[in-house]
Each structure stands twice: as structure tokens, then as C-alpha cells.
Enzyme design. Structure first.
Site, mmCIF file in Angstrom:
data_model
loop_
_atom_site.group_PDB
_atom_site.id
_atom_site.type_symbol
_atom_site.label_atom_id
_atom_site.label_comp_id
_atom_site.label_asym_id
_atom_site.label_seq_id
_atom_site.Cartn_x
_atom_site.Cartn_y
_atom_site.Cartn_z
ATOM 1 N N ASP A 151 -5.466 -1.285 -5.637
ATOM 2 C CA ASP A 151 -4.994 -1.940 -4.417
ATOM 3 C C ASP A 151 -5.796 -3.235 -4.213
ATOM 4 O O ASP A 151 -6.900 -3.364 -4.734
ATOM 5 C CB ASP A 151 -5.212 -0.997 -3.217
ATOM 6 C CG ASP A 151 -4.332 -1.372 -2.026
ATOM 7 O OD1 ASP A 151 -3.544 -2.323 -2.153
ATOM 8 O OD2 ASP A 151 -4.444 -0.715 -0.978
ATOM 9 N N GLN A 196 -3.870 -13.378 0.405
ATOM 10 C CA GLN A 196 -4.858 -12.634 1.167
ATOM 11 C C GLN A 196 -6.184 -12.519 0.429
ATOM 12 O O GLN A 196 -6.991 -11.636 0.719
ATOM 13 C CB GLN A 196 -4.333 -11.236 1.503
ATOM 14 C CG GLN A 196 -3.157 -11.262 2.452
ATOM 15 C CD GLN A 196 -2.768 -9.856 2.886
ATOM 16 O OE1 GLN A 196 -3.523 -9.157 3.534
ATOM 17 N NE2 GLN A 196 -1.559 -9.446 2.524
ATOM 18 N N THR A 235 0.834 -1.194 0.000
ATOM 19 C CA THR A 235 0.000 0.000 0.000
ATOM 20 C C THR A 235 0.872 1.247 0.000
ATOM 21 O O THR A 235 0.558 2.250 -0.624
ATOM 22 C CB THR A 235 -0.939 -0.028 1.213
ATOM 23 O OG1 THR A 235 -1.682 -1.248 1.170
ATOM 24 C CG2 THR A 235 -1.896 1.137 1.201
HETATM 25 N N1 LIG Z 1 10.285 0.889 3.436
HETATM 26 C C1 LIG Z 1 9.657 0.898 4.613
HETATM 27 N N2 LIG Z 1 10.293 1.255 5.724
HETATM 28 C C2 LIG Z 1 9.670 1.262 6.918
HETATM 29 N N3 LIG Z 1 8.405 0.910 7.103
HETATM 30 C C3 LIG Z 1 7.692 0.543 6.034
HETATM 31 C C4 LIG Z 1 8.274 0.523 4.743
HETATM 32 N N4 LIG Z 1 7.315 0.103 3.882
HETATM 33 C C5 LIG Z 1 6.199 -0.107 4.604
HETATM 34 N N5 LIG Z 1 6.401 0.152 5.903
HETATM 35 C C6 LIG Z 1 5.421 0.000 7.008
HETATM 36 O O1 LIG Z 1 4.999 -1.353 7.056
HETATM 37 C C7 LIG Z 1 3.636 -1.464 7.369
HETATM 38 C C8 LIG Z 1 2.879 -2.236 6.309
HETATM 39 O O2 LIG Z 1 2.867 -1.501 5.100
HETATM 40 P P1 LIG Z 1 1.667 -1.604 4.083
HETATM 41 O O3 LIG Z 1 0.371 -1.448 4.801
HETATM 42 O O4 LIG Z 1 1.952 -0.714 2.949
HETATM 43 O O5 LIG Z 1 1.824 -3.112 3.669
HETATM 44 P P2 LIG Z 1 0.919 -3.991 2.753
HETATM 45 O O6 LIG Z 1 1.830 -4.823 1.964
HETATM 46 O O7 LIG Z 1 -0.064 -3.162 2.043
HETATM 47 O O8 LIG Z 1 0.226 -4.882 3.849
HETATM 48 P P3 LIG Z 1 -1.062 -5.813 3.752
HETATM 49 O O9 LIG Z 1 -0.966 -6.586 2.506
HETATM 50 O O10 LIG Z 1 -0.937 -6.668 4.961
HETATM 51 O O11 LIG Z 1 -2.225 -4.901 3.814
HETATM 52 C C9 LIG Z 1 3.123 -0.054 7.524
HETATM 53 O O12 LIG Z 1 3.102 0.284 8.880
HETATM 54 C C10 LIG Z 1 4.149 0.783 6.775
HETATM 55 O O13 LIG Z 1 4.220 2.067 7.298
#
Ligand SMILES: Nc1ncnc2c1ncn2[C@@H]1O[C@H](COP(=O)(O)OP(=O)(O)OP(=O)(O)O)[C@@H](O)[C@H]1O
Length: 757
Positions: free
Chosen positions: A225, A256, A34
Site C-alpha cells: 500500500d 500523494q 486500499t
Molecule cells: N466501490 C466502492 N463503493 C462504495 N464505496 C467505496 C468503494 N470503494 C471505496 N469506497 C469507499 O471510499 C473511501 C475511500 O476508499 P479507500 O480508503 O480505499 O481509498 P484510497 O484510494 O485508498 O484513498 P487514499 O488514497 O486517499 O488513502 C472509503 O470510505 C471506502 O469505504
DNA sequence: CGCTATATCCTTTTT
DNA sequence: GGATATAGCG
């Protein structure tokens, strides 16, 4: 300028910077998908792409709002405001309002929510004199919905041998007929249901190439998304829109995918490579959200699924606590334990309540948790259940507003023609329906032509009906002139709703009045913002979005420090420090209905994976050995999913060998690779001095140094010393296989050798 | 016609 | 346990 260096890792940056052409981001939970999407949009904006040329589709309105907020902090509010960002349903309902006339609807078409749809089906089943035991509204709507999501219109439905023979086999051959009438009635009422918003968009793009082209040119960049949970209808919309420029970026995680009941197809994400050869693939492997324990445990679960893209995910966060399993003897006790633990952790760690979530498989489980939290004075907010806009009094007022805008809205009319009481009873309404059917007109049209059907109703009744018609006509006039707030206010007054509620001084009555007031405030709010931003502040503009709102959308500021209660489904995409997964029981999670279908079972497992990966620090799972279900007590077994986690990551789960296995859920024909039907773990270590079949649980209080105890994960061990008092009482235990451990006795489930007689 | 008391059904998950 | 359908009375 957006800071890509510090906020993104290399793979993320790659996907953010390369904005042209098709991109697929496929990665595990918490890996920053995301975030990629968010920064990619921010990057586009900062490169000068106008916001209104970017189409970004999210899974919920809330997700859209949050992403928008985040983007605004990156590139400025003014820049982000004009993005086309929202759910498929809300975005394409906006486009359909503009183009409705091409499809034979007006731009003020009404959106039926599922309740409206079910009511319509109910009345059709009645009209067709079918058995309502056989044609249950829920089932029928499910079939119609499934058809629509696969772009099968009523006619095609009737012609499809495959579908009709399935209906025949289910002894429901008339669904195709019901579908036909359902669609006709919707059209006649100027109504679209949820699925129509997608289906009709497809029809629009299919039949009007010039309109498709207009939108292809309008949106230069498309981002989606949660792509793993799109259905065929959504998939095709996106494919059409992206056809020319192919500037499409989708992110998702096949592990998921949890919405197949809504027609979601994992294939959409799997086939991306075929649809867009030359696409860029972005894999993200580092989980930034959770502890290594949680990530590894989640991986160990999901690897049991056969249908999946193998992915690596690792965490560099600390190891963290083991996943704790708590057993309760009743659903009430389960609630008590959870409330207790939340309280304890919040005290110990100075944790705010908004760092806790209680997740469950079914909404029905929320009540018990609510009660337990209330007893402990722990503030909570609950999602799911009925949203603000589904409350009776709100639906009533909204029905007036809907009818004011669209007189052919039959469900709205039926709802309020006799509310507040105006002496138009069931007999009259049935008669109206019957005659309207006969002449193939809407009830409203009939009301406008009462004199053409003499003798249909008595003179007295006719007068009442005419009065009702004039009332609504008056509202319609008001709505043309006044803004939404003024109109709503006058409708609430003149309809008699306010008066009807004012006479009720029970707590429920008071709360109804407050709700009406809250709706008024919402409308006022809408008008004020609309006025400020120079947008339309009339009633239709307000009503447009209402059917698509969920309770996640009516979050109040005072809700910001509360424990969150929601289903696992609605927790998708969210994260919490501490997550309780409650009701970890067979027949509940995995759901009873899934037990016999390997693919449904895999989806349940994905759901479990989603649940686990919501947690940043800590997961606590609970199950109960008795529970109320539909008013009856049932005695569930612990969920097989608990035992599917590598015991290495678990704390507090062990079931001593029982004399007989619980009844198997698997017939002889169904083989499953890894899932064990029930949790009858044979201790892996051979222990000469302990007969594991004669183990009995032992209370922490009774443990003394020198004792030989048995631990579910570590096997037999000898207690070396005890320290701490009460809840903090700890035992130092030497395990031959695992070395020395300190166990918090409050939570450790320990066993000793029973006495043999 | 309108209201209340009783019977019956259900239950995954949601835009 | 909860929502909804039906029966029966005023
Ligand atoms: N490069 C990064 N450095 C530090 N923190 C990060 C980084 N990328 C993402 N995060 C943190 O990791 C967490 C998960 O990120 P995100 O929600 O974008 O993941 P996602 O892949 O969409 O997760 P899901 O599929 O479980 O919904 C968030 O708290 C985000 O702020």
C-alpha cells in the site's frame, strides 16, 4: 464467499479477481485503492491461499491492524490472523531477528529510536572533538539516514566523490567519519537503527542468496500500500522478493507522495512498468469519499504540479458546501474559531466529535488548538507529539529492560546507570566511556572487568559500579525464567524506579506512576495473549516491537468519540467528515524551507492535496495574521495555496488589493508556472460603480437592504433582503455576474466602498 | 555528586 | 515556548 459485486466497482473487481502477476493500481485519493488491496487479500484467502504465504506492507501499524480487521470480517478471524501484514520496519525486523546471526548480530538486537541515534551521534561528535554547532545530531542523522535509505554503507559513503564533495561544500567533511564510527558502535552494541532494518535486510538478501530464496518461496503473494512513498531500500527488498513469481500488487497515488524527506522516491511507482513488463494497470477514477466540491478543488490544486501522472477523478456524491476560509487575527483566535465551529456544527448536525479532524503542518501548532478545545470542553485526541513509549519514566523502565536483554546497549546503559541516583556521577561515566573507547569494548564489558583497569575509579565508586552490574545480571537471570510481566514488575521494583516515583505527589509525579502502571498493564496484556495463543511470553518477545510503536498504536477505547488532532502527514490514508486545515500561511504551509525549491514546493502542494482529500463533507481552512513562532510574534501572509484553489470552490476568501505587494518569495531566476507568490487577486470584473482599491471590510451586522456590497467570489452585488437573527442572519444578494445568492453573514466576508475624503 | 537556576538553541514532516 | 546544556551552589 466475498461479495465482490456490491462492494466494488468494475475496475476494482478486475484488480481483485486477477490475483496472478504484477498489478499496479494507480489512482487519486479516495478512489478505493486500499479497498482493492483489502479485498484482493480476502480473495486470495478465500481461494485457499494460506495466510502466512501472503506479505502485505502498509504505511503504519494502525493501517495494518485496520486492514486485518476488515479482512477478518470478510473471511473470518482465523483466516486473517496469520497474514504477514505490517510496516516494512516491523515485518523485516521480524525476519532480521530470525536471520541476525548471518549478519553478525544476535536475534535479541536492540532497535534504536531516533533519540537513541541522536544521542549516539552526539557522543561520537564529542569523542572526535568536533564542533557540535557544525555537526548537529539532527543534520548528521539526516545524512546518514539518507545514505542508508539509498543503500550507501559507511565505506561507500566515504568513497563517493559526489557525497563527500557535497559534505565538503556544506563544510561538514567529517560526516563520513561519524558515519563510520556510528555504524561500528551500533554493531558493537548489537543495535540497529530504523534505517538498518531495511538496509540490513537488503544486505542479507544480497549476500545470502539461499536466504533470499527461502523468503521468495515463503511469500507467494506480495502487496504494498502507499507505494509512492517507498524509498530505494524498500523498493529493492520488494523487487528481490517478487523476482521469481512476480505476484506483486502495488497501489498508490503519485500525487500523494509526501515523504521525500525520508528518502521516498516517486520513481518507484513511475518505474513499475519497466520493472514488470506485462503488468496489469488498474485505474480507479471515482472518488467515493468526498463531495464534488472537494474533489474538484483538490484536482484544481494538484494540476498545478508539473511532475505528475495526469489522472481523472470524479465524484458522484453531492456538491456539498464550499470550502470555507476563516481569517483570525492571532493564533489563539484561530483556535477559538475552530473550537467554536466544531461546537456549532456538532450541535446543528448532531455530529459526533469523532467526525472532526484538525490537521496542521507542524506539531507545534497542536498546543493552541488543544487549549481552545479544552476551554470549550470538546474532547480531543492528539497524535504526534511524544508517544507513550517516549515519556521519560517509560523510557527509563524500558531502558532497564533493554539492558537486561542486551548489556551492550550503550544508550540504555547511559540512561539508567545513575537513575535512580546511586552516586555514579558524570565524572565516573566520562571516565568509563573514555576507557571503554580506548580498549574498544562496551561499557558493560568494562564493568565486568573493573579489576583489570586498576586505579580507573576509586574503591567506593568501583563498589557502586559492581553493585549496578550485579543488579542487571540479576534481572537477566529473572528474564530467562519468568515471563515478561513478572520480569518487568521485578525490575521496576528492584531498580528503585517505583520507590523513586512514589515519593513524588505532584500531579506530574502521579501521572508518572500511572504511566508506569499502564506499561505494566500493557506487558501483562501481552503475556496473556501470548500465553493464550501459545506464543513466547518472555521479555525479549515483548521488547521486540516496542521501538516501532507509535502513539497511533496506543489508542484507548475511550478515545472513540473525540476530535482528532494530527499533522497532515499522519492523516494520510484516513478520512473524516469534517476537516479543518489550520495555519494556512506562508512560511508555515508551505514550509519556509520549501519556498526556494520548486520540487519541495510541489511536495508541499501534494501535502495540501492530501489534506483536502481527507474530508468527506466539509473542509474549513483557517489562517491567522499573527502567530507565535519560537517565542516571537510573526505576521504571516495567507498561504498561496488558498489562492491556488479555483475561487469558485471557495467561500470567504478575498484580499483587497494592497498598495504594495508583499515581499516576493521568488528570486528572478526561479520561474513557476502557476503559483502566485502572494495573494493579490485583481477582481476579474470591471465594476463601474465600485472602486475596488477603496474597499473596506464590513461587519455582517451593518448590512441593510439596498446596500451595494462586494463579495470576494461574486464581485459587486446589491442586497435585496435580510432575514434571520444573530448568527443565523442571512442576506439575499443579487450579483450581476452570478445571480442571486443567500449569504450567511456570520461567515461571508463582505466589503463596501470606503468613503473618499 | 546532585540539584536548581539560567542560557541557548531550535522547528517541518516519521518508521 | 520547550528541551537541553551549562554554571554555580550546597
Ligand atoms: N466501490 C466502492 N463503493 C462504495 N464505496 C467505496 C468503494 N470503494 C471505496 N469506497 C469507499 O471510499 C473511501 C475511500 O476508499 P479507500 O480508503 O480505499 O481509498 P484510497 O484510494 O485508498 O484513498 P487514499 O488514497 O486517499 O488513502 C472509503 O470510505 C471506502 O469505504
Amino acid at each position: 464467499m466475498v461479495d465482490f459485486i456490491n462492494e466494488l466497482n468494475e475496475n476494482q473487481r478486475e484488480a481483485v479477481v486477477n490475483t496472478e502477476g504484477p498489478t499496479l493500481v494507480i489512482a487519486g485519493a479516495g478512489s478505493g485503492k486500499t479497498r482493492v488491496l483489502t479485498y484482493r487479500i480476502a480473495n486470495l484467502l478465500s481461494k485457499g491461499v494460506p495466510a502466512y504465504r501472503i506479505l502485505a506492507l502498509t504505511f503504519t501499524n494502525k493501517a495494518a491492524r485496520e486492514m486485518q480487521k476488515r479482512i477478518a470480517t470478510l473471511v473470518g478471524q482465523g483466516n486473517a490472523a496469520n497474514l504477514w501484514m505490517g510496516t516494512f520496519h516491523s515485518i523485516f525486523s521480524k525476519i532480521l531477528r530470525v536471520e541476525a546471526e548471518h549478519l553478525g548480530y544476535t536475534s535479541n538486537f536492540t532497535i534504536y529510536d531516533s533519540q537513541d541515534s541522536k544521542n549516539l551521534i552526539k557522543s561520537i561528535v564529542k569523542d572526535l572533538k568536533l564542533d557540535d554547532k557544525v555537526y548537529k545530531p539532527n543534520d548528521v542523522l539526516g545524512r546518514i539516514s539518507m545514505a542508508k535509505n539509498n543503500l550507501v554503507v559507511a565505506q561507500a559513503y566515504a568513497q563517493s566523490a559526489k557525497i563527500t564533495s557535497a559534505d565538503q561544500a556544506a563544510k561538514k567533511p567529517m560526516i563520513s567519519e561519524i558515519y563510520k564510527y556510528y555504524q561500528a558502535r551500533c554493531k558493537q552494541s548489537d543495535v540497529m537503527d530504523f534505517d538498518d532494518l531495511l538496509l540490513q535486510t537488503n544486505i542479507l538478501f544480497r549476500d545470502f542468496p539461499e536466504i533470499l530464496e527461502k523468503y521468495q518461496k515463503k511469500f507467494d503473494y506480495i502487496l504494498v500500500d502507499e507505494y509512492q512513498d517507498t524509498n530505494y531500500s524498500q523498493y529493492l527488498i520488494i523487487k528481490r522478493l517478487a523476482e521469481q513469481h512476480k505476484n506483486i500488487c502495488v497501489v498508490g497515488d503519485d500525487a500523494q507522495s509526501i515523504y521525500s524527506f525520508r528518502g521516498a522516491r516517486i520513481e518507484n511507482i513511475l518505474n513499475f512498468r519497466n520493472d514488470y513488463p506485462g503488468y496489469k494497470l488498474c485505474k480507479l477514477e471515482q472518488n467515493y469519499r468526498s463531495t464534488t466540491t472537494i474533489v474538484d478543488a483538490a484536482n484544481s490544486i494538484i494540476s498545478r504540479n508539473k511532475e505528475q501522472i495526469p489522472k481523472k477523478t470524479f465524484s458522484q456524491n453531492e456538491e456539498g458546501d464550499k470550502i470555507r476560509v476563516m481569517k483570525a487575527l492571532s493564533d489563539k483566535e484561530e483556535g477559538f474559531q475552530v473550537a467554536q465551529e466544531i461546537f456549532r456544527i456538532s450541535q446543528n448536525e448532531q455530529a459526533e466529535f469523532n467526525n472532526f479532524a484538525i490537521l496542521y503542518r507542524t506539531n507545534a501548532q497542536s498546543r493552541i488548538m488543544e487549549e481552545a478545545l479544552r476551554k470549550r470542553n470538546i474532547p480531543y485526541k492528539i497524535y504526534g507529539g511524544l508517544s507513550f513509549y517516549q515519556r521519560k519514566e517509560i523510557k527509563d523502565l524500558i531502558a532497564y529492560l533493554r539492558l537486561t536483554i542486551n548489556q551492550n546497549d550503550e544508550e540504555a546503559l547511559k540512561r539508567i546507570i545513575n537513575y535512580p541516583r546511586r552516586g555514579i556521577g558524570d565524572t565516573t561515566i566520562d571516565k568509563l566511556k573514555e576507557v571503554a573507547q580506548k580498549y574498544n569494548v562496551s561499557i558493560w564489558t568494562l564493568l565486568c572487568n573493573l579489576n583489570k583497569v586498576p586505579g580507573m575509579v576509586s574503591v567506593m565508586t568501583a563498589a557502586k559500579l559492581t553493585h549496578f552490574r550485579q543488579l542487571i545480571e540479576g534481572f537477566t537471570e529473572i528474564a530467562k525464567e519468568e515471563n515478561a510481566y513478572e520480569t518487568t514488575y521485578r525490575v521496576a521494583k528492584a531498580s528503585g524506579i517505583i520507590e523513586d516515583l512514589s515519593s513524588d505527589d505532584t500531579p506530574e509525579g502521579v501521572s508518572r506512576r500511572e504511566n508506569i502502571q499502564e506499561l505494566m498493564n500493557a506487558v501483562k496484556d501481552f503475556c496473556e495473549t501470548a500465553y493464550k495463543e501459545g506464543r513466547d511470553d518472555k521479555l525479549p518477545a515483548f521488547l521486540e516491537g516496542v521501538a516501532l510503536l507509535t502513539d497511533q498504536d496506543s489508542e484507548k477505547p475511550e478515545d472513540n468519540n473525540k476530535v482528532t488532532l494530527m499533522t497532515i502527514h499522519s492523516a494520510k490514508g484516513l478520512e473524516f467528515e469534517n476537516v479543518f486545515i489550520v495555519g494556512m500561511e506562508e512560511e508555515l504551509f508551505p514550509a519556509q524551507q520549501s519556498a526556494y525549491s520548486p520540487s519541495a514546493l510541489e511536495e508541499e502542494r501534494r501535502l495540501f492535496y492530501v489534506a483536502l482529500t481527507r474530508a468527506e463533507k466539509r473542509v474549513i481552512m483557517t489562517y491567522s495574521t499573527s502567530r507565535y513562532k519560537n517565542g516571537n510574534v510573526v505576521y504571516p501572509q495567507p498561504s498561496r495555496f488558498i489562492a491556488e484553489i479555483d475561487p469558485h470552490y471557495l467561500d470567504g476568501f478575498f484580499t483587497p488589493a494592497r498598495p504594495s505587494m508583499g515581499r516576493s518569495l521568488h528570486g528572478p531566476g526561479i520561474q513557476e508556472k502557476v503559483a502566485r507568490p502572494n495573494i493579490t487577486l485583481q477582481p476579474k470584473v470591471e465594476v463601474p460603480d465600485i472602486d475596488t482599491s477603496k474597499l473596506v471590510p464590513i461587519n455582517g451586522e451593518q448590512i441593510i437592504p439596498g446596500m451595494v456590497i462586494f463579495h470576494p467570489n461574486f464581485g459587486p452585488g446589491k442586497v435585496i433582503s435580510i432575514d434571520g437573527l444573530g448568527v443565523n442572519k442571512k442576506a439575499k444578494v443579487m450579483f450581476p455576474k452570478h445571480g442571486q445568492k443567500v449569504l450567511l453573514l456570520k461567515f461571508a466576508k463582505l466589503y463596501v466602498q470606503g468613503h473618499t475624503n
